[in-house]
Design a protein around this motif. Sequence first.
Motif, PDB file in Angstrom:
ATOM      1  N   ARG A   1     -21.377 -36.068   4.789  1.00 37.69           N
ATOM      2  CA  ARG A   1     -22.706 -36.615   4.944  1.00 37.69           C
ATOM      3  C   ARG A   1     -23.704 -35.466   5.058  1.00 37.69           C
ATOM      4  N   ASP A   2     -24.984 -35.788   4.924  1.00 36.51           N
ATOM      5  CA  ASP A   2     -26.021 -34.780   5.084  1.00 36.51           C
ATOM      6  C   ASP A   2     -26.091 -34.378   6.553  1.00 36.51           C
ATOM      7  N   TRP A   3     -26.053 -33.082   6.825  1.00 37.17           N
ATOM      8  CA  TRP A   3     -26.044 -32.599   8.210  1.00 37.17           C
ATOM      9  C   TRP A   3     -27.303 -32.999   8.967  1.00 37.17           C
ATOM     10  N   ARG A   4     -28.412 -33.249   8.253  1.00 33.45           N
ATOM     11  CA  ARG A   4     -29.662 -33.606   8.931  1.00 33.45           C
ATOM     12  C   ARG A   4     -29.568 -34.965   9.632  1.00 33.45           C
ATOM     13  N   GLY A   5     -28.669 -35.801   9.177  1.00 30.43           N
ATOM     14  CA  GLY A   5     -28.487 -37.087   9.825  1.00 30.43           C
ATOM     15  C   GLY A   5     -27.539 -37.041  11.006  1.00 30.43           C
ATOM     16  N   ILE A   6     -26.941 -35.877  11.269  1.00 29.19           N
ATOM     17  CA  ILE A   6     -25.941 -35.735  12.326  1.00 29.19           C
ATOM     18  C   ILE A   6     -26.429 -34.821  13.447  1.00 29.19           C
ATOM     19  N   ILE A   7     -27.173 -33.789  13.115  1.00 29.75           N
ATOM     20  CA  ILE A   7     -27.549 -32.764  14.078  1.00 29.75           C
ATOM     21  C   ILE A   7     -28.397 -33.352  15.207  1.00 29.75           C
TER      22      ILE A   7
ATOM     23  N   ARG B   1     -31.206 -28.903  16.277  1.00 27.08           N
ATOM     24  CA  ARG B   1     -32.212 -28.762  15.227  1.00 27.08           C
ATOM     25  C   ARG B   1     -33.243 -27.708  15.627  1.00 27.08           C
ATOM     26  N   ASP B   2     -33.626 -27.708  16.903  1.00 23.87           N
ATOM     27  CA  ASP B   2     -34.574 -26.705  17.391  1.00 23.87           C
ATOM     28  C   ASP B   2     -33.975 -25.304  17.308  1.00 23.87           C
ATOM     29  N   ARG B   3     -32.707 -25.162  17.682  1.00 25.76           N
ATOM     30  CA  ARG B   3     -32.062 -23.845  17.590  1.00 25.76           C
ATOM     31  C   ARG B   3     -32.012 -23.370  16.135  1.00 25.76           C
ATOM     32  N   TYR B   4     -31.672 -24.276  15.230  1.00 25.47           N
ATOM     33  CA  TYR B   4     -31.599 -23.928  13.815  1.00 25.47           C
ATOM     34  C   TYR B   4     -32.971 -23.518  13.274  1.00 25.47           C
ATOM     35  N   GLN B   5     -34.006 -24.244  13.634  1.00 26.60           N
ATOM     36  CA  GLN B   5     -35.345 -23.947  13.135  1.00 26.60           C
ATOM     37  C   GLN B   5     -35.884 -22.622  13.672  1.00 26.60           C
ATOM     38  N   ARG B   6     -35.299 -22.114  14.754  1.00 24.23           N
ATOM     39  CA  ARG B   6     -35.757 -20.856  15.337  1.00 24.23           C
ATOM     40  C   ARG B   6     -34.768 -19.718  15.086  1.00 24.23           C
ATOM     41  N   VAL B   7     -34.015 -19.815  13.989  1.00 20.89           N
ATOM     42  CA  VAL B   7     -33.033 -18.776  13.701  1.00 20.89           C
ATOM     43  C   VAL B   7     -33.704 -17.434  13.425  1.00 20.89           C
TER      44      VAL B   7
ATOM     45  N   LEU C   1     -22.599 -26.382  18.690  1.00 18.65           N
ATOM     46  CA  LEU C   1     -23.257 -25.231  18.074  1.00 18.65           C
ATOM     47  C   LEU C   1     -23.653 -25.569  16.653  1.00 18.65           C
ATOM     48  N   VAL C   2     -24.702 -24.883  16.199  1.00 20.94           N
ATOM     49  CA  VAL C   2     -25.120 -24.941  14.805  1.00 20.94           C
ATOM     50  C   VAL C   2     -25.084 -23.520  14.278  1.00 20.94           C
ATOM     51  N   ALA C   3     -24.634 -23.355  13.040  1.00 19.40           N
ATOM     52  CA  ALA C   3     -24.539 -22.026  12.450  1.00 19.40           C
ATOM     53  C   ALA C   3     -24.864 -22.102  10.968  1.00 19.40           C
ATOM     54  N   VAL C   4     -25.221 -20.945  10.419  1.00 18.74           N
ATOM     55  CA  VAL C   4     -25.497 -20.815   8.988  1.00 18.74           C
ATOM     56  C   VAL C   4     -24.440 -19.894   8.391  1.00 18.74           C
ATOM     57  N   LEU C   5     -23.714 -20.383   7.388  1.00 17.62           N
ATOM     58  CA  LEU C   5     -22.749 -19.544   6.679  1.00 17.62           C
ATOM     59  C   LEU C   5     -23.434 -18.880   5.495  1.00 17.62           C
ATOM     60  N   GLU C   6     -23.246 -17.559   5.361  1.00 22.14           N
ATOM     61  CA  GLU C   6     -23.821 -16.790   4.254  1.00 22.14           C
ATOM     62  C   GLU C   6     -22.759 -15.854   3.688  1.00 22.14           C
ATOM     63  N   ARG C   7     -22.822 -15.627   2.386  1.00 14.45           N
ATOM     64  CA  ARG C   7     -21.975 -14.595   1.764  1.00 14.45           C
ATOM     65  C   ARG C   7     -22.764 -13.305   1.730  1.00 14.45           C
ATOM     66  N   ILE C   8     -22.162 -12.213   2.237  1.00 13.52           N
ATOM     67  CA  ILE C   8     -22.888 -10.942   2.330  1.00 13.52           C
ATOM     68  C   ILE C   8     -22.178  -9.823   1.564  1.00 13.52           C
ATOM     69  N   GLY C   9     -21.151 -10.154   0.798  1.00 11.34           N
ATOM     70  CA  GLY C   9     -20.426  -9.171   0.004  1.00 11.34           C
ATOM     71  C   GLY C   9     -19.499  -9.876  -0.954  1.00 11.34           C
TER      72      GLY C   9
ATOM     73  N   ARG D   1     -20.479 -14.324   6.660  1.00  8.99           N
ATOM     74  CA  ARG D   1     -20.814 -14.324   8.082  1.00  8.99           C
ATOM     75  C   ARG D   1     -21.317 -15.707   8.487  1.00  8.99           C
ATOM     76  N   LEU D   2     -21.012 -16.066   9.707  1.00  4.51           N
ATOM     77  CA  LEU D   2     -21.615 -17.216  10.361  1.00  4.51           C
ATOM     78  C   LEU D   2     -22.685 -16.700  11.316  1.00  4.51           C
ATOM     79  N   VAL D   3     -23.882 -17.207  11.173  1.00  6.32           N
ATOM     80  CA  VAL D   3     -25.003 -16.821  12.026  1.00  6.32           C
ATOM     81  C   VAL D   3     -25.238 -17.957  13.025  1.00  6.32           C
ATOM     82  N   ILE D   4     -25.045 -17.676  14.303  1.00  3.90           N
ATOM     83  CA  ILE D   4     -25.156 -18.694  15.353  1.00  3.90           C
ATOM     84  C   ILE D   4     -26.360 -18.363  16.222  1.00  3.90           C
ATOM     85  N   PRO D   5     -27.492 -19.054  16.047  1.00  2.00           N
ATOM     86  CA  PRO D   5     -28.682 -18.732  16.843  1.00  2.00           C
ATOM     87  C   PRO D   5     -28.629 -19.381  18.225  1.00  2.00           C
TER      88      PRO D   5
END
Length: 219
Positions: free
Chosen positions: A42-48, A53-59, A185-193, A198-202
């Motif tokens: 499902r879309d994560w916006r309907g679950i968070i 959501r505030d933590r994610y928006q302030r990453v 927790l909410v995190a952003v997965l990114e490819r850096i190589g 990396r998982l970024v956990i704000p």
Amino acid sequence: MRRLLSSAPLTLIAAVLVLAACAPTPPPPPLPTGPGSGGVLRDWRGIITSYDRDRYQRVDAAWTLALQQARRQAGSGDLGSLGALIDPGAARGGVTPPVGDYRCRTVKLGSQGGETGLGYVVYGWFDCRIEMTANGLKFSKLTGSQRQSGLLFPENDRHMILLGSLALAEEPPANSYGQRPERDLVAVLERIGDRRWRLVIPWPQYESNLDLIELVPAG
């Protein structure tokens, strides 16, 4: 149709009703699938939750404060050797990671204790895994005293969003997202190589202002 039935013989009406009851029900439309297999996401916006959501928006604010503290306060480990891992703009395209076992390490940046705490901590390597489940890709940190796990939701070519939970010390694996809000927790997965993510956990619940989990395929 009602007018036709009202004027038809009773035997004809009965036959029509029997045929209608025996007609097969049309199958439901296919469900959307997760990345790489038949898992449904499902879309994560309907679950968070609103808190996450505030933590994610302030990453971006978490990156800024955590790096400022890391660069001016004493820490543990070699911060200068981390390269792209601590570069906020290092994300590349093709973010979806392959399923399998990974080596992973956590880097904590910034201090929730302000100027009195460690500005950074670089931990050693632990075991992690990415697997395909019925609900989509799942990340799990398997060893260590803080073990995160959660589902990875497609966002765009550079980002996936993880909604998960945290297990501490000798606790069993983390619960599903939303069952223990104090561990969510909410995190952003990114490819850096080429083979590096990396998982970024704000704004994590404990110690630091930004956690990074580096991932490289095992072996």
